[in-house]
Design an enzyme around this catalytic site. Structure first.
Site, PDB file in Angstrom:
ATOM      1  N   GLY A  25     -17.025  -3.433 -35.024  1.00  0.00           N
ATOM      2  CA  GLY A  25     -18.040  -2.780 -35.863  1.00  0.00           C
ATOM      3  C   GLY A  25     -19.141  -2.174 -35.003  1.00  0.00           C
TER       4      GLY A  25
ATOM      5  N   ASP B 243     -24.272  -9.927 -35.665  1.00  0.00           N
ATOM      6  CA  ASP B 243     -24.096 -11.291 -36.191  1.00  0.00           C
ATOM      7  C   ASP B 243     -24.619 -12.370 -35.246  1.00  0.00           C
ATOM      8  OD1 ASP B 243     -22.739 -10.000 -38.240  1.00  0.00           O
ATOM      9  OD2 ASP B 243     -20.763 -10.401 -37.389  1.00  0.00           O
TER      10      ASP B 243
ATOM     11  N   GLY C   7     -23.438 -11.247 -41.408  1.00  0.00           N
ATOM     12  CA  GLY C   7     -23.408 -12.344 -40.437  1.00  0.00           C
ATOM     13  C   GLY C   7     -22.057 -13.016 -40.302  1.00  0.00           C
TER      14      GLY C   7
ATOM     15  N   ARG D 120     -32.252 -10.983 -59.969  1.00  0.00           N
ATOM     16  CA  ARG D 120     -31.699  -9.700 -59.547  1.00  0.00           C
ATOM     17  C   ARG D 120     -31.044  -9.891 -58.178  1.00  0.00           C
ATOM     18  NH1 ARG D 120     -32.603  -8.642 -64.077  1.00  0.00           N
ATOM     19  NH2 ARG D 120     -33.689  -6.846 -64.965  1.00  0.00           N
TER      20      ARG D 120
HETATM   21  O1  F6P Z   1     -19.514  -8.077 -37.475  1.00  0.00           O
HETATM   22  C1  F6P Z   1     -20.462  -7.192 -37.960  1.00  0.00           C
HETATM   23  C2  F6P Z   1     -20.335  -7.030 -39.437  1.00  0.00           C
HETATM   24  O2  F6P Z   1     -21.338  -6.132 -39.863  1.00  0.00           O
HETATM   25  C3  F6P Z   1     -20.365  -8.310 -40.259  1.00  0.00           C
HETATM   26  O3  F6P Z   1     -21.657  -8.818 -40.403  1.00  0.00           O
HETATM   27  C4  F6P Z   1     -19.710  -7.857 -41.534  1.00  0.00           C
HETATM   28  O4  F6P Z   1     -19.086  -8.917 -42.223  1.00  0.00           O
HETATM   29  C5  F6P Z   1     -18.678  -6.902 -41.056  1.00  0.00           C
HETATM   30  O5  F6P Z   1     -19.096  -6.443 -39.783  1.00  0.00           O
HETATM   31  C6  F6P Z   1     -18.463  -5.714 -41.963  1.00  0.00           C
HETATM   32  O6  F6P Z   1     -17.395  -4.997 -41.470  1.00  0.00           O
HETATM   33  P1  F6P Z   1     -16.993  -3.537 -41.958  1.00  0.00           P
HETATM   34  O7  F6P Z   1     -17.966  -2.579 -41.332  1.00  0.00           O
HETATM   35  O8  F6P Z   1     -15.614  -3.367 -41.434  1.00  0.00           O
HETATM   36  O9  F6P Z   1     -17.093  -3.531 -43.438  1.00  0.00           O
END
Ligand code: F6P
Length: 344
Positions: A10, A128, A171, A267
């Site tokens: 990511g 994370d 996270g 909310r």
């Molecule tokens: O590892 C970074 C992160 O942003 C996590 O916090 C999250 O669960 C994941 O990547 C989201 O991944 P994607 O961008 O593939 O939806």
């Protein structure tokens, strides 16, 4: 030397700052030629590259994302993947490869070094903050700041309406962002994967808090937070094409139950990718710059199979194997010290 760079997994604020620093120091201090691979390992396998120079990286220090593009995926996914990586490095006459990535990319880098002898140096990244071996990863500080800014804003609207606002942060399977943003934003409670939550107990705490005269509460929920066994049914999680669990949605479940059990109006706010986008904080720019400079030094010292890490105030090298297959969870002392006095 001729040095390749890729960004994997990511995206994360500070990636461009790492690339820029490695390029600047590589070119200026060592006379290196740097080559960027596009879209992580796909670019290595398919030989899609871009030349990296001080000139090409100008203006990228404050820019989020990565100029190289990024993907999940691994050369181990296909039978020919590793051979493709080897022949690309050979044909482009690369002396070393810098892999900037999270747990997944660093594990791939480690295997390519230990099992195939490829000259690789890693740089840990992730919002994370869950990588073993480093005190902190770049991107985390930015994500915490974004989440804290959001919580600050949510306080005023929650207070105006006497509402409970449940904020979901990223996270994965750790609660680093939730804990830090929860403390910084003055949340009434923080739910993290490290401590399975009990909504009955949370509702009682919230009711006591509201009876004491606080009619609004912010609850921060980490996307990977899990209920205590048998206390709440949660939907099966979706798996993406790379086998990653797609997290997200727990806050809605939590808010619904709080509303039902307490009668308070609730909310939900899911911060999602806002936490990963945009400009890195000054802290992350500095850490990323130090990691980039450290990585090109590591290449020249032939510290193959190592990654740059922060240990106290120093950037040092650590074996990539330290990060493989592990998840660095939240410091429980921090949680316990704060939980007793500052949460509902
Ligand atoms: O590892 C970074 C992160 O942003 C996590 O916090 C999250 O669960 C994941 O990547 C989201 O991944 P994607 O961008 O593939 O939806």
């Amino acid at each position: 030397m001729r040095v390749g760079i890729l960004t994997g997994g990511g995206d994360c604020p500070g990636l461009n700052a790492v690339i820029r620093a490695a390029v600047r120091k590589g070119e200026r201090a060592y006379g290196d030629e740097l080559i960027g691979f596009l879209d992580a390992w796909d670019g290595v396998r398919e030989r899609r590259t871009m030349p990296l120079s001080i000139e090409a990286m100008r203006g990228t220090l404050p820019r989020g994302g990565t100029v190289l593009g990024t993907r999940r995926g691994s050369p181990f996914d296909t039978p020919e993947g590793v051979e493709q990586v080897k022949s690309t490095l050979g044909d482009l006459a690369l002396d070393g490869l810098i892999v900037i990535g999270g747990n997944g990319s660093l594990s791939i880098a480690s295997l390519l070094y230990t099992e195939h002898g490829l000259p690789i140096v890693g740089v840990p990244k992730t919002i994370d903050n869950d990588i073993e071996g480093t005190d902190v990863t770049f991107g985390f500080n930015t994500a915490v700041q974004i989440a804290t800014d959001a919580i600050d804003r949510l306080h005023t609207t929650a207070e105006s309406h006497d509402r409970v606002l449940v904020v979901e942060v990223m996270g994965r399977h750790t609660g680093w962002i939730a804990t830090h943003a929860g403390i910084a934003g003055g949340a009434a409670a923080v739910l993290i994967p490290e401590i399975p939550f009990d909504l009955d107990e949370l509702c009682q705490r919230l009711t006591r808090r509201h009876h004491r005269g606080r009619y609004a509460s912010i609850i921060v929920v980490a996307e990977g937070a899990v209920p205590k066994k048998g206390t709440l049914d949660i939907a099966e999680q979706e798996i993406d094409q790379f086998g990653h669990v797609r997290l997200g949605g727990i806050a809605a479940r939590v808010a619904h139950t709080i509303g039902e059990q307490t009668g308070f109006e609730t909310r939900v706010v899911q911060l999602g990718h806002i936490q990963r986008g945009g400009t890195p904080t000054a802290y992350d720019r500095i850490l990323a710059t130090r990691f980039g400079a450290g990585a090109i030094d590591a290449v020249h010292e032939q510290q193959w199979g190592k990654m740059t890490v922060l240990r106290g105030e120093q950037v040092v090298y650590e074996d990539l194997t330290v990060a493989v297959g592990k998840t660095r969870t939240v410091d429980m002392k921090l949680v316990n010290d704060v939980a007793e006095h500052f949460f509902a």
